[in-house]
Design a protein around this motif. Sequence first.
Motif, PDB file in Angstrom:
ATOM      1  N   ARG A 285      -9.479   8.570  22.861  1.00  0.00           N
ATOM      2  CA  ARG A 285      -8.451   7.787  22.038  1.00  0.00           C
ATOM      3  C   ARG A 285      -8.854   6.188  21.861  1.00  0.00           C
ATOM      4  O   ARG A 285      -8.666   5.695  20.691  1.00  0.00           O
ATOM      5  N   LEU A 286      -9.414   5.591  22.818  1.00  0.00           N
ATOM      6  CA  LEU A 286      -9.735   4.237  22.891  1.00  0.00           C
ATOM      7  C   LEU A 286     -11.074   4.213  21.754  1.00  0.00           C
ATOM      8  O   LEU A 286     -11.077   3.205  20.857  1.00  0.00           O
ATOM      9  N   GLU A 287     -11.899   4.832  21.716  1.00  0.00           N
ATOM     10  CA  GLU A 287     -12.899   5.167  20.564  1.00  0.00           C
ATOM     11  C   GLU A 287     -12.474   5.171  19.432  1.00  0.00           C
ATOM     12  O   GLU A 287     -12.884   4.412  18.380  1.00  0.00           O
TER      13      GLU A 287
ATOM     14  N   THR B  77     -10.572   0.075  13.868  1.00  0.00           N
ATOM     15  CA  THR B  77     -10.543  -1.436  13.591  1.00  0.00           C
ATOM     16  C   THR B  77     -11.736  -1.812  12.677  1.00  0.00           C
ATOM     17  O   THR B  77     -11.629  -2.634  11.898  1.00  0.00           O
TER      18      THR B  77
ATOM     19  N   GLU C 286     -10.659   7.980  26.722  1.00  0.00           N
ATOM     20  CA  GLU C 286     -11.564   7.603  26.152  1.00  0.00           C
ATOM     21  C   GLU C 286     -11.737   7.827  24.690  1.00  0.00           C
ATOM     22  O   GLU C 286     -11.901   6.895  23.965  1.00  0.00           O
TER      23      GLU C 286
ATOM     24  N   ASP D 253      -9.616   4.071  18.283  1.00  0.00           N
ATOM     25  CA  ASP D 253      -8.859   2.919  17.901  1.00  0.00           C
ATOM     26  C   ASP D 253      -9.942   1.928  17.525  1.00  0.00           C
ATOM     27  O   ASP D 253      -9.810   1.037  16.702  1.00  0.00           O
ATOM     28  N   GLU D 254     -10.983   1.903  18.143  1.00  0.00           N
ATOM     29  CA  GLU D 254     -12.192   0.847  17.874  1.00  0.00           C
ATOM     30  C   GLU D 254     -12.838   1.179  16.452  1.00  0.00           C
ATOM     31  O   GLU D 254     -13.062   0.350  15.915  1.00  0.00           O
TER      32      GLU D 254
END
Lengths: 288, 252
Positions: free
Chosen positions: B194-196, B202, B192, B198-199
Amino acid sequence: MEKRFESVQSVRDGLKSVNYLADDGIAGVVFLAQRLGKPILVEGPAGTGKTQLAKSVADLTGARLIRLQCYEGLDESKALYEWNYKKQLLRIQADKNSDSWSEVHDDIFSDEFLLTRPLLEAISAADPVVLLIDEVDRVEVETEALLLEILSEYQVSIPELGTITAKQIPMVFLTSNNTRELSEALKRRCLYLHVDYPDMEREKEIVLTKVPDISENLADQIARIVRSIRQLDLKKAPSVSETLDWARTLLLLGVDHIDAKEAKETLNILLKYQTDIAKAAKELSVDK
Amino acid sequence: MPVLDLMSGFIAELRSAGLPVSLTENLDAMEAVKEIPIEDRDAFKYALGATLVKSNAHWRAFETIFEVYFSLRGPEYDITDATSDADAEMWREQQEQRQGDGKGQSGGSMDSLTPEEIAQMLMSALMNGDQAMMRALARQAVQRFAGMEPGRPVGGTYYLYRTLRNLDLDNMLEKLMKANKDLAEEELTPLEERLERDEFETRIEQFKQEVEAEIRRRLVADRGAEAMAKTLRKPCQKTSTSCTRAETRCRT
């Protein structure tokens, strides 16, 4: 009669009604292609829905899809037309004595002895058709020249018969995975459309449309993970079709929230190289 | 300026940036725009793109030149009647709009905020992914930090550098991650987290693009589209590797 698009928006809505989520670029180019009567060259990574676009447009306009799959070594007799040699021989032998030579000659080079291949079939069709020339980058540069007459004039010249001109201008899609640069002559005749991986929001929409039973939450998570994986330096990034396969698998497994364990076990659906899988697992910290 | 002149100027500019635009493609583009309602800027852009750009490697260069040539000419993207008056008006409208943006957020004009407050607002906009706020802040940041002066002969990169340095964007990602961690009710799993990350990356990238766009907008207003487009040639040829083929053709 083929349906004529009213506006870019109507193309977009129409494609959505046949389950193809187009962005502004895609809808705009499809609209223009019909208005200007020009072929579309669709380029982009594998598995981003290029072929599907042609199918969906055929669906939408109620046209018949004629498909020419390109491969190395494709030639005139497989793409355009061929004379039915055996039948011609039979005709000559059948009445050896009666006809004069000129009569026979005229006879064996007529429609009856012509085998139409996809390109000629699309040109001579009486009903509305969509012509899909798939993976055009696979043929040699020399073979590309075969397409030029069709793409700009919508006609085929057969030395023995003369020129066959299209009764109606079909919509033509050429797809390319960009394995080689296409010739300038070909590109010049087409509208160009680059279809890339969708952004996160659109990918989520696509998952929700194509995998009906999936929960919004899971679709969101899938789209986010796929986006993160695509940012890695991989041999082959996951395509949209692989995203959909992954979504379907997770749904079948009854997963509603992806954690490290599920991600690790199912990464092989998204990625097809062992090195890519190892790398993604490491980057996403799911390899423990 | 009539559309025809505008188009030929635009195409000349694409060519000097190294895009191989042939005569047939030029004519196709003219045909294509006739089919498009002129007020639909996106459709107009895709019509030009589909007819003039035949390689994805050229798309970025096309977009930038398009923006300079068409988007920045008038407040309503009025392509048929884009005069220097329209530029001036756009400029004025932006000023008003900017003040409008400020009112909603802090009760006064955004101009009166301290740099710390700006940084704070930027952080919360990035946290929440608030697009409108990010755009407003990009405008404000450029106005405040870039130090743009009319007629100054420096490129956009210099202004970009100055703006971003003042905003301390380099540390923004870590700050966002920390704030996010504090906010979360339970510990995030590494996945999670890691996903945050990347968000947020962006979003920060989006913000940078807003800043770049704002700098270009101002440069165009200052120098005019033609002069501005000239300054774009160099970077576009350098960054786009696939331009090289076209480049060599230009040279020979």
